[in-house]
Design a protein around this motif. Structure first.
Motif, PDB file in Angstrom:
ATOM      1  N   GLY A 170      57.475  28.618  61.258  1.00 13.68           N
ATOM      2  CA  GLY A 170      57.237  30.060  61.223  1.00 13.68           C
ATOM      3  C   GLY A 170      56.233  30.578  62.220  1.00 13.68           C
ATOM      4  N   GLY A 171      55.802  29.756  63.146  1.00 11.89           N
ATOM      5  CA  GLY A 171      54.850  30.195  64.163  1.00 11.89           C
ATOM      6  C   GLY A 171      55.446  31.277  65.041  1.00 11.89           C
ATOM      7  N   PRO A 172      54.626  32.274  65.404  1.00  8.81           N
ATOM      8  CA  PRO A 172      55.135  33.390  66.195  1.00  8.81           C
ATOM      9  C   PRO A 172      55.389  33.016  67.650  1.00  8.81           C
ATOM     10  CG  PRO A 172      52.778  33.615  65.896  1.00  8.81           C
ATOM     11  CD  PRO A 172      53.207  32.419  65.082  1.00  8.81           C
ATOM     12  N   ASN A 173      56.310  33.722  68.275  1.00  7.60           N
ATOM     13  CA  ASN A 173      56.591  33.567  69.695  1.00  7.60           C
ATOM     14  C   ASN A 173      55.696  34.557  70.435  1.00  7.60           C
ATOM     15  OD1 ASN A 173      57.828  32.402  71.866  1.00  7.60           O
ATOM     16  ND2 ASN A 173      59.568  33.798  71.858  1.00  7.60           N
TER      17      ASN A 173
ATOM     18  N   ILE B  89      53.454  24.320  74.373  1.00  6.75           N
ATOM     19  CA  ILE B  89      53.935  24.269  72.981  1.00  6.75           C
ATOM     20  C   ILE B  89      53.426  25.471  72.195  1.00  6.75           C
ATOM     21  CG2 ILE B  89      54.056  21.748  72.936  1.00  6.75           C
ATOM     22  CD1 ILE B  89      51.368  22.294  71.014  1.00  6.75           C
ATOM     23  N   HIS B  90      54.063  25.702  71.054  1.00  5.17           N
ATOM     24  CA  HIS B  90      53.538  26.653  70.067  1.00  5.17           C
ATOM     25  C   HIS B  90      52.505  25.892  69.240  1.00  5.17           C
ATOM     26  CE1 HIS B  90      57.503  28.474  70.868  1.00  5.17           C
ATOM     27  NE2 HIS B  90      56.914  29.610  70.537  1.00  5.17           N
ATOM     28  N   ILE B  91      51.247  26.333  69.259  1.00  5.69           N
ATOM     29  CA  ILE B  91      50.223  25.598  68.512  1.00  5.69           C
ATOM     30  C   ILE B  91      50.492  25.681  67.013  1.00  5.69           C
ATOM     31  CG2 ILE B  91      48.525  27.463  68.451  1.00  5.69           C
ATOM     32  CD1 ILE B  91      46.477  25.027  68.946  1.00  5.69           C
ATOM     33  N   PHE B  92      50.870  26.872  66.518  1.00  9.42           N
ATOM     34  CA  PHE B  92      51.364  26.976  65.135  1.00  9.42           C
ATOM     35  C   PHE B  92      52.862  26.774  65.267  1.00  9.42           C
ATOM     36  CE2 PHE B  92      50.452  28.366  60.767  1.00  9.42           C
ATOM     37  CZ  PHE B  92      51.741  28.382  60.278  1.00  9.42           C
ATOM     38  N   PRO B  93      53.376  25.659  64.764  1.00  7.70           N
ATOM     39  CA  PRO B  93      54.758  25.264  65.047  1.00  7.70           C
ATOM     40  C   PRO B  93      55.794  26.355  64.756  1.00  7.70           C
ATOM     41  CG  PRO B  93      53.611  23.579  63.785  1.00  7.70           C
ATOM     42  CD  PRO B  93      52.720  24.774  63.810  1.00  7.70           C
TER      43      PRO B  93
ATOM     44  N   PRO C  74      52.801  15.241  77.317  1.00  7.78           N
ATOM     45  CA  PRO C  74      54.069  14.922  76.638  1.00  7.78           C
ATOM     46  C   PRO C  74      53.942  13.855  75.554  1.00  7.78           C
ATOM     47  CG  PRO C  74      54.413  15.060  79.006  1.00  7.78           C
ATOM     48  CD  PRO C  74      52.921  15.153  78.779  1.00  7.78           C
ATOM     49  N   ALA C  75      53.149  12.827  75.766  1.00  5.83           N
ATOM     50  CA  ALA C  75      52.998  11.775  74.740  1.00  5.83           C
ATOM     51  C   ALA C  75      52.335  12.324  73.487  1.00  5.83           C
ATOM     52  CB  ALA C  75      52.194  10.605  75.293  1.00  5.83           C
ATOM     53  N   VAL C  76      51.428  13.263  73.662  1.00  2.00           N
ATOM     54  CA  VAL C  76      50.768  13.887  72.512  1.00  2.00           C
ATOM     55  C   VAL C  76      51.769  14.756  71.758  1.00  2.00           C
ATOM     56  CG1 VAL C  76      48.913  15.466  71.809  1.00  2.00           C
ATOM     57  CG2 VAL C  76      48.496  13.754  73.588  1.00  2.00           C
ATOM     58  N   GLU C  77      52.677  15.393  72.488  1.00  2.00           N
ATOM     59  CA  GLU C  77      53.707  16.211  71.835  1.00  2.00           C
ATOM     60  C   GLU C  77      54.573  15.350  70.927  1.00  2.00           C
ATOM     61  OE1 GLU C  77      56.466  19.227  70.689  1.00  2.00           O
ATOM     62  OE2 GLU C  77      54.321  18.997  70.920  1.00  2.00           O
ATOM     63  N   GLU C  78      54.836  14.121  71.316  1.00  2.00           N
ATOM     64  CA  GLU C  78      55.614  13.218  70.454  1.00  2.00           C
ATOM     65  C   GLU C  78      54.862  12.954  69.149  1.00  2.00           C
ATOM     66  OE1 GLU C  78      56.859   9.662  72.517  1.00  2.00           O
ATOM     67  OE2 GLU C  78      57.434  10.814  74.286  1.00  2.00           O
ATOM     68  N   ALA C  79      53.568  12.706  69.230  1.00  2.00           N
ATOM     69  CA  ALA C  79      52.770  12.479  68.020  1.00  2.00           C
ATOM     70  C   ALA C  79      52.724  13.750  67.175  1.00  2.00           C
ATOM     71  CB  ALA C  79      51.357  12.041  68.406  1.00  2.00           C
ATOM     72  N   ARG C  80      52.585  14.891  67.825  1.00  2.00           N
ATOM     73  CA  ARG C  80      52.544  16.168  67.114  1.00  2.00           C
ATOM     74  C   ARG C  80      53.850  16.419  66.370  1.00  2.00           C
ATOM     75  NH1 ARG C  80      54.520  20.806  68.829  1.00  2.00           N
ATOM     76  NH2 ARG C  80      53.817  22.716  67.862  1.00  2.00           N
TER      77      ARG C  80
END
Length: 141
Positions: free
Chosen positions: A67-70, A59-63, A80-86
Motif C-alpha cells: 500500500g505504499g504511495p507512488n 525502490i518504494h521505501i514503504f513497499p 541490488p543485493a540489498v533489494e533482494e534481502a528487502r
C-alpha cells in the motif's frame, strides 16, 4: 485455545523480529570492509548515475506491495543485493498481513551524514488488537 494460539503467534512474531536484526548485526561484524560507502552520494543526480551503472536501484521505501504511495517522497536508492534481502522482509510482511497477524506498518530510514542513501531501513509491524511487534532491519551500507 484462541489465547494460546495468539500467544504462540506472538512468540513466533517476536522470534521473527529478533532473527533478521541479529543476523544483520552478525553479517555487519563479519564483513565490515565489504560494505560500499555511499557517504558521497548527496544528490538524486549522483544516485541516478549509480542506478544507470547498476550499482543502485530505486525502490518504494514503504513497499508498494503493502500500500505504499507512488509519491516522490516514498522513493529511495539501495544496492541490488540489498533489494533482494528487502524482498524477503516484504514477503514475510505480506504473508503476515494475509494471515491477519499484522495490520499496521511503520517504515523508517536511517541515514549517515548528508548521504541520500539510507544506511538502514527499519520495519515495525503491529496489529491493532495488540501483541508483540514484528521488527526487521535491512542493512544497506
Amino acid at each position: 485455545m484462541a489465547r494460546a494460539w495468539r500467544g504462540l503467534v506472538g512468540a513466533l512474531l517476536l522470534l521473527g523480529a529478533l532473527v533478521p536484526a541479529s543476523l544483520a548485526r552478525m553479517q555487519e561484524m563479519e564483513q565490515p570492509s565489504d560494505r560500499p560507502d555511499f557517504s558521497g552520494i548527496t544528490s538524486k543526480a549522483a544516485a541516478n548515475r549509480l542506478v544507470r551503472e547498476g550499482r543502485l536501484v530505486k525502490i518504494h521505501i514503504f513497499p508498494k506491495e503493502l500500500g505504499g504511495p507512488n509519491d516522490p517522497r516514498n522513493f529511495v536508492y539501495i544496492p541490488p543485493a540489498v533489494e533482494e534481502a528487502r524482498q524477503l522482509v516484504i514477503g514475510t510482511l505480506r504473508r503476515f498481513t494475509e494471515e491477519d497477524l499484522i495490520d499496521k506498518l511503520d517504515v523508517q530510514a536511517e541515514y549517515k551524514g548528508t548521504s541520500i542513501i539510507p544506511s538502514r531501513i527499519h520495519y515495525t509491524a503491529t496489529h491493532s488488537r495488540g501483541g508483540p511487534p514484528f521488527e526487521a532491519v535491512v542493512e544497506v551500507w
